[in-house]
Design a protein around this motif. Structure first.
Motif, PDB file in Angstrom:
ATOM      1  N   ALA A 151       0.833  -1.206   0.000  1.00 12.07           N
ATOM      2  CA  ALA A 151       0.000   0.000   0.000  1.00 12.07           C
ATOM      3  C   ALA A 151       0.868   1.258   0.000  1.00 12.07           C
ATOM      4  N   ILE A 166      -7.281  -5.138  -6.686  1.00 14.20           N
ATOM      5  CA  ILE A 166      -6.719  -6.079  -5.707  1.00 14.20           C
ATOM      6  C   ILE A 166      -6.964  -7.499  -6.209  1.00 14.20           C
ATOM      7  N   LYS A 180      -4.181  -9.029   2.219  1.00 13.83           N
ATOM      8  CA  LYS A 180      -5.226  -8.076   1.841  1.00 13.83           C
ATOM      9  C   LYS A 180      -5.551  -7.146   3.007  1.00 13.83           C
ATOM     10  N   GLU A 181      -5.633  -7.702   4.195  1.00 10.15           N
ATOM     11  CA  GLU A 181      -5.953  -6.892   5.379  1.00 10.15           C
ATOM     12  C   GLU A 181      -4.924  -5.794   5.583  1.00 10.15           C
ATOM     13  N   VAL A 184      -5.454  -3.130   2.651  1.00  3.94           N
ATOM     14  CA  VAL A 184      -6.677  -2.318   2.734  1.00  3.94           C
ATOM     15  C   VAL A 184      -6.648  -1.391   3.948  1.00  3.94           C
ATOM     16  N   ASP A 185      -6.236  -1.904   5.091  1.00 10.10           N
ATOM     17  CA  ASP A 185      -6.190  -1.075   6.304  1.00 10.10           C
ATOM     18  C   ASP A 185      -5.226   0.096   6.147  1.00 10.10           C
ATOM     19  N   LYS A 188      -6.677   2.801   3.872  1.00  8.73           N
ATOM     20  CA  LYS A 188      -7.710   3.594   4.564  1.00  8.73           C
ATOM     21  C   LYS A 188      -7.083   4.760   5.305  1.00  8.73           C
ATOM     22  N   LEU A 196     -11.058   0.933  -4.710  1.00  9.93           N
ATOM     23  CA  LEU A 196     -10.542  -0.426  -4.714  1.00  9.93           C
ATOM     24  C   LEU A 196     -11.528  -1.370  -5.391  1.00  9.93           C
ATOM     25  N   THR A 198     -11.877  -5.539  -6.271  1.00  7.44           N
ATOM     26  CA  THR A 198     -11.264  -6.804  -5.845  1.00  7.44           C
ATOM     27  C   THR A 198     -11.739  -7.966  -6.710  1.00  7.44           C
TER      28      THR A 198
END
Length: 324
Positions: A151, A166, A180-181, A184-185, A188, A196, A198
Motif C-alpha cells: 500500500a 486487488i 489483503k488486510e 486495505v487497512d 484507509k 478499490l 477486488t
C-alpha cells in the motif's frame, strides 16, 4: 644357521602387520564428526514436493544452508506430496537419528506425528505455515506487513487517488487474508479516497494472465494492481502488454522470484515491485534448529520483516542458481 634364519623369518612375519597398522590413519564415518573430532548434530528437513517454484526454492535454500553448516551438521532432506507421506518420512528421520527437524508441511494432519516427535525429545522448527502444537518453534515471513508495504509503495508512486485492482487468492487461506488486510487497512489511513476493486485469482502466471485479461475488459481505467504473488504478477504484466494498456503505473508482487526480478530490470513503463516472502528465509529455520541443539536460547517465533525489491535494489537479490 638354518635355525637363525627361521627365527628371523618368523620375526619378520610378525612385524609386518604391526608396522602396517602403525602407518594407517584412523578413519571415522564421514559426516559424523568435524575436524576437531566433535560429534556433528543431525538435522532432518521435511519439505513438500515441487508444486510451485517457491516451494522448490525452499528445499534448495534449506539444503544450501545445511551444506554451509557442514562443519557442525549432518543433514537429510525429504520431500513429500501429502501428510501421510510426510509422516512416514518423519519416522525415517527419527530412525536415522535426527536430533532436530525443520518441517514445512502444506497440509493438515501433521499435528499428531509432530507431537510424537516432540515427546521423543526431537526439536521441531516449523517453517512458514503454522503447526498448532505446543513446543514447536516457528520461522515465517510477515504476510500482513507485505500488504502494508504494498500500500505504501502504490501511494508513493500514484498518489492518494486512483483505482487499484486487488487480486486476492481465497484458496490460500490466511496468506491472502492477511496480505489483503494489511493492504486495505493501510490504504484507509494513507489514501481513503482510493477506489478499490477486488477480484479472485490464483498464485500462477496462467491464472494471472487469464483473470487480469478479463479484468481489463471490465475496467477501462486502472492505475495500479495489488498482486500478492510474483507468478500472478508475471501473468498480469503479460495481460497488460497484450491489451496495449498504458494506464497502469504500478504492479506489485510477492515472494522473491528471479524471473520477476529480471522483469523489474527490463521494464521502464511500469513501477514493478516484489514484497519479499523469500524462500531463503528457511535458512533462518535451519539456524534456529542448530542453536537449539547447541543449547542456545531462541524465541518460539521468529517473524522476518518484509523487504521491498524494485529497480533500486533488485541486483542485491539475484541468484542464478535458485530454482525460483
Amino acid at each position: 644357521m638354518k635355525k637363525a634364519l627361521s627365527l628371523l623369518l618368523l620375526i619378520a612375519v610378525i612385524m609386518v602387520p604391526l608396522l602396517s597398522a602403525c602407518g594407517e590413519k584412523a578413519t571415522s564415518d564421514p559426516g559424523k564428526k568435524d575436524d576437531k573430532g566433535t560429534k556433528k548434530h543431525k538435522i532432518g528437513i521435511l519439505a513438500p514436493a515441487v508444486t510451485h517454484g517457491w516451494v522448490a526454492a525452499v528445499a534448495y535454500n534449506a539444503e544450501a544452508r545445511a551444506k554451509e553448516l557442514s562443519g557442525e551438521v549432518e543433514y537429510k532432506i525429504q520431500t513429500s506430496t501429502n501428510a501421510q507421506e510426510m509422516t512416514a518420512q518423519l519416522d525415517d528421520l527419527k530412525t536415522w537419528g535426527a536430533e532436530a527437524i525443520v518441517a514445512f508441511p502444506q497440509w493438515e494432519g501433521m499435528e499428531v506425528p509432530i507431537k510424537q516427535a516432540l515427546d521423543e525429545g526431537i526439536k521441531l522448527v516449523n517453517f512458514d505455515i503454522k503447526i498448532d502444537v505446543d513446543g514447536v518453534y516457528r520461522v515465517a515471513g510477515d504476510n500482513k506487513d507485505m500488504g502494508i508495504q504494498g500500500a505504501k509503495y502504490i501511494v508513493d508512486k500514484i498518489g492518494k487517488e486512483g483505482t487499484v485492482a486487488i487480486l486476492e487468492v481465497p484458496s490460500s487461506g490466511s496468506v491472502s487474508v492477511l496480505r489483503k488486510e494489511g493492504f486495505v487497512d493501510t490504504l484507509k489511513d494513507l489514501a481513503p479516497n482510493m477506489k478499490l476493486i477486488t477480484y479472485a485469482t490464483q498464485f500462477t502466471r496462467e491464472d494471472g494472465l487469464k483473470d487480469f485479461a478479463d479484468i481489463l475488459t471490465k475496467n477501462p481505467k486502472i492505475d495500479a494492481v495489488y498482486s500478492m504473488d510474483d507468478e500472478t504478477s508475471i501473468g498480469v504484466l503479460q495481460a497488460i502488454k497484450e491489451a496495449g494498456r498504458t494506464d497502469i503505473k504500478v504492479v506489485t508482487g510477492g515472494g522473491g522470484m528471479q524471473e520477476y526480478f529480471k522483469m523489474i530490470r527490463e521494464n521502464n513503463d511500469i513501477f514493478i515491485e516484489s514484497a519479499l516472502y523469500s524462500p531463503a528465509m528457511v535458512k533462518d529455520a535451519v539456524n534456529v534448529a542448530l542453536k537449539l541443539l547447541k543449547g542456545e536460547k531462541v524465541e518460539m517465533e521468529t517473524i522476518i520483516p518484509t523487504t521491498i525489491v524494485d529497480k533500486s535494489n533488485y541486483k542485491d537479490f539475484l541468484d542464478d542458481k535458485s530454482p525460483y
